[in-house]
Design a protein around this motif. Sequence first.
Motif, PDB file in Angstrom:
ATOM      1  N   HIS A  98       0.854  -1.187   0.000  1.00  0.00           N
ATOM      2  CA  HIS A  98       0.000   0.000   0.000  1.00  0.00           C
ATOM      3  C   HIS A  98       0.891   1.239   0.000  1.00  0.00           C
ATOM      4  N   ALA A  99       0.554   2.214  -0.824  1.00  0.00           N
ATOM      5  CA  ALA A  99       1.302   3.474  -0.851  1.00  0.00           C
ATOM      6  C   ALA A  99       0.339   4.643  -1.014  1.00  0.00           C
ATOM      7  N   ASP A 100       0.618   5.704  -0.285  1.00  0.00           N
ATOM      8  CA  ASP A 100      -0.071   6.981  -0.457  1.00  0.00           C
ATOM      9  C   ASP A 100       0.931   7.940  -1.078  1.00  0.00           C
ATOM     10  N   PHE A 101       0.551   8.542  -2.197  1.00  0.00           N
ATOM     11  CA  PHE A 101       1.427   9.474  -2.905  1.00  0.00           C
ATOM     12  C   PHE A 101       0.985  10.886  -2.548  1.00  0.00           C
ATOM     13  N   GLU A 102       1.914  11.670  -1.989  1.00  0.00           N
ATOM     14  CA  GLU A 102       1.560  12.959  -1.416  1.00  0.00           C
ATOM     15  C   GLU A 102       2.109  14.168  -2.163  1.00  0.00           C
ATOM     16  N   GLU A 160      17.092  15.013  -5.255  1.00  0.00           N
ATOM     17  CA  GLU A 160      17.588  14.027  -4.309  1.00  0.00           C
ATOM     18  C   GLU A 160      16.405  13.449  -3.535  1.00  0.00           C
ATOM     19  N   VAL A 161      16.491  12.143  -3.254  1.00  0.00           N
ATOM     20  CA  VAL A 161      15.406  11.425  -2.592  1.00  0.00           C
ATOM     21  C   VAL A 161      15.986  10.647  -1.413  1.00  0.00           C
ATOM     22  N   THR A 162      15.269  10.648  -0.301  1.00  0.00           N
ATOM     23  CA  THR A 162      15.652   9.874   0.875  1.00  0.00           C
ATOM     24  C   THR A 162      14.517   8.920   1.205  1.00  0.00           C
ATOM     25  N   VAL A 163      14.861   7.638   1.337  1.00  0.00           N
ATOM     26  CA  VAL A 163      13.883   6.604   1.687  1.00  0.00           C
ATOM     27  C   VAL A 163      14.204   6.104   3.088  1.00  0.00           C
ATOM     28  N   HIS A 164      13.215   6.135   3.963  1.00  0.00           N
ATOM     29  CA  HIS A 164      13.336   5.555   5.295  1.00  0.00           C
ATOM     30  C   HIS A 164      12.483   4.289   5.295  1.00  0.00           C
ATOM     31  N   LEU A 165      13.091   3.166   5.649  1.00  0.00           N
ATOM     32  CA  LEU A 165      12.401   1.877   5.676  1.00  0.00           C
ATOM     33  C   LEU A 165      12.634   1.233   7.027  1.00  0.00           C
ATOM     34  N   ARG A 190       7.491  15.198   2.057  1.00  0.00           N
ATOM     35  CA  ARG A 190       7.271  13.766   1.956  1.00  0.00           C
ATOM     36  C   ARG A 190       6.485  13.511   0.681  1.00  0.00           C
ATOM     37  N   ALA A 191       7.018  12.647  -0.172  1.00  0.00           N
ATOM     38  CA  ALA A 191       6.388  12.353  -1.455  1.00  0.00           C
ATOM     39  C   ALA A 191       5.492  11.130  -1.381  1.00  0.00           C
ATOM     40  N   ALA A 192       5.851  10.164  -0.540  1.00  0.00           N
ATOM     41  CA  ALA A 192       5.053   8.939  -0.440  1.00  0.00           C
ATOM     42  C   ALA A 192       5.304   8.281   0.901  1.00  0.00           C
ATOM     43  N   ARG A 193       4.328   7.516   1.323  1.00  0.00           N
ATOM     44  CA  ARG A 193       4.470   6.697   2.530  1.00  0.00           C
ATOM     45  C   ARG A 193       3.624   5.469   2.337  1.00  0.00           C
TER      46      ARG A 193
END
Length: 148
Positions: A59-63, A71-76, A104-107
């Motif tokens: 599931h993803a919400d695109f914000e 530049e993009v940072t992904v926290h997992l 925040r672009a997505a979560r």
Amino acid sequence: MDGHPGTTFRTQVEWIDTDAAGIYHNSTVARWVEAAEARLMAGPGLHDYFRSAPRVSYHADFEAPLFFGQEVTVHLEVTELGSSSMTFGFEVWGEEHGGRPRRRAARGSYVTVHVEQDHDHPDGARSSPWPAGTVAALQGQGRAQSPA
């Protein structure tokens, strides 16, 4: 998300990740999140993890949009480790770019399930508990890792 195994992955939006207007494709998030997951599993040496851990839910919400060159940072993070399933939570952040602030672009979240080959099962595989070594390796991490 503190106290759970996690990692941070940094990349940038490449031209191949975008449409003609230079805005990223939403599907790129899955690739970035999987790259973060690979880093997380490589840390404790869980190199065979992907062979036995298919995704069963995503599931993803695109914000917010991301743009070519940004530049993009992904926290997992592993948010739940069950006997045979694992739930991950993620956030994808677009860093400041072209006068646009960090956003925040997505979560989202997804679930993997440990499977092992079972030739007697109709699908050739069945859900089974995570190996003790996998659980110990993940529990030993216990906090987010940053890239070297």
